[in-house]
Design a protein around this motif. Structure first.
Motif, mmCIF file in Angstrom:
data_model
loop_
_atom_site.group_PDB
_atom_site.id
_atom_site.type_symbol
_atom_site.label_atom_id
_atom_site.label_comp_id
_atom_site.label_asym_id
_atom_site.label_seq_id
_atom_site.Cartn_x
_atom_site.Cartn_y
_atom_site.Cartn_z
ATOM 1 N N ALA A 80 -4.695 -36.128 -5.284
ATOM 2 C CA ALA A 80 -4.211 -35.011 -6.101
ATOM 3 C C ALA A 80 -3.563 -33.938 -5.227
ATOM 4 C CB ALA A 80 -5.353 -34.417 -6.919
ATOM 5 N N LEU A 81 -4.148 -33.667 -4.067
ATOM 6 C CA LEU A 81 -3.568 -32.701 -3.133
ATOM 7 C C LEU A 81 -2.208 -33.186 -2.649
ATOM 8 C CD1 LEU A 81 -3.540 -30.230 -1.291
ATOM 9 C CD2 LEU A 81 -5.021 -31.506 0.296
ATOM 10 N N ARG A 82 -2.139 -34.438 -2.285
ATOM 11 C CA ARG A 82 -0.871 -35.011 -1.815
ATOM 12 C C ARG A 82 0.195 -34.905 -2.909
ATOM 13 N NH1 ARG A 82 -2.684 -39.682 -0.788
ATOM 14 N NH2 ARG A 82 -3.399 -39.156 1.295
ATOM 15 N N ALA A 83 -0.168 -35.233 -4.132
ATOM 16 C CA ALA A 83 0.778 -35.155 -5.248
ATOM 17 C C ALA A 83 1.231 -33.713 -5.476
ATOM 18 C CB ALA A 83 0.143 -35.723 -6.516
ATOM 19 N N ALA A 84 0.301 -32.766 -5.399
ATOM 20 C CA ALA A 84 0.657 -31.355 -5.586
ATOM 21 C C ALA A 84 1.633 -30.891 -4.507
ATOM 22 C CB ALA A 84 -0.603 -30.491 -5.591
ATOM 23 N N ARG A 85 1.414 -31.339 -3.285
ATOM 24 C CA ARG A 85 2.342 -30.974 -2.203
ATOM 25 C C ARG A 85 3.722 -31.562 -2.453
ATOM 26 N NH1 ARG A 85 -1.963 -32.136 2.354
ATOM 27 N NH2 ARG A 85 -2.768 -30.023 2.670
ATOM 28 N N GLU A 86 3.748 -32.837 -2.854
ATOM 29 C CA GLU A 86 5.030 -33.504 -3.093
ATOM 30 C C GLU A 86 5.786 -32.863 -4.255
ATOM 31 O OE1 GLU A 86 3.893 -37.604 -3.531
ATOM 32 O OE2 GLU A 86 3.572 -37.845 -1.367
ATOM 33 N N GLU A 87 5.057 -32.349 -5.232
ATOM 34 C CA GLU A 87 5.664 -31.683 -6.384
ATOM 35 C C GLU A 87 6.094 -30.254 -6.076
ATOM 36 O OE1 GLU A 87 2.614 -31.920 -9.320
ATOM 37 O OE2 GLU A 87 2.769 -34.103 -9.497
ATOM 38 N N GLY A 88 5.695 -29.744 -4.907
ATOM 39 C CA GLY A 88 6.022 -28.363 -4.563
ATOM 40 C C GLY A 88 5.237 -27.365 -5.397
ATOM 41 N N ALA A 89 3.978 -27.670 -5.634
ATOM 42 C CA ALA A 89 3.122 -26.804 -6.451
ATOM 43 C C ALA A 89 3.006 -25.404 -5.849
ATOM 44 C CB ALA A 89 1.733 -27.437 -6.589
ATOM 45 N N ALA A 90 2.614 -24.475 -6.675
ATOM 46 C CA ALA A 90 2.440 -23.084 -6.256
ATOM 47 C C ALA A 90 1.372 -22.981 -5.166
ATOM 48 C CB ALA A 90 2.024 -22.235 -7.456
ATOM 49 N N PRO A 91 1.478 -21.981 -4.294
ATOM 50 C CA PRO A 91 0.504 -21.814 -3.216
ATOM 51 C C PRO A 91 -0.944 -21.751 -3.694
ATOM 52 C CG PRO A 91 2.403 -20.431 -2.783
ATOM 53 C CD PRO A 91 2.582 -21.018 -4.159
ATOM 54 N N ALA A 92 -1.213 -21.077 -4.810
ATOM 55 C CA ALA A 92 -2.592 -20.987 -5.303
ATOM 56 C C ALA A 92 -3.128 -22.365 -5.697
ATOM 57 C CB ALA A 92 -2.673 -20.033 -6.488
#
Length: 99
Positions: free
Chosen positions: A45-57
């Motif tokens: 999930a962390l990897r996916a959030a990084r790849e999606e460019g998720a918000a810093p929070a």
């Protein structure tokens, strides 16, 4: 760790601070999504959030949960997360002092 253009913002989100508008809701959504996940699922999930460019929070909360699960033997549960419980206690005290 995969580099992210907002690494400094993610690091800042890990530091103690007054939450920005909507930040508590973001952390609560990540925690709800993470509930029941094991370490490898939180890593994904962390990897996916990084790849999606998720918000810093979002990234900061996934990083924190993933790190918590490296030493936790079971699935993620906010009620078993000492950081979350400390945060809730601090909010309660803060709100009581303001009342």
């Amino acid at each position: 760790m995969i580099g992210h253009p907002d690494d400094a913002a993610v690091e800042a989100a890990h530091e103690p601070h007054d939450p920005a508008p909507g930040e508590r809701a973001v952390r609560d959504r990540v925690r709800a999504e993470a509930t029941g996940m094991r370490h490898h699922q939180a890593e994904d999930a962390l990897r996916a959030a990084r790849e999606e460019g998720a918000a810093p929070a979002v990234l900061a909360e996934w990083e924190r949960i993933e790190e918590h699960l490296t030493t936790h033997g079971g699935p993620y549960a906010p009620e078993a997360d000492p950081y979350v419980q400390g945060q809730l206690a601090a909010r309660s005290t803060h709100d009581a002092l303001r009342a």
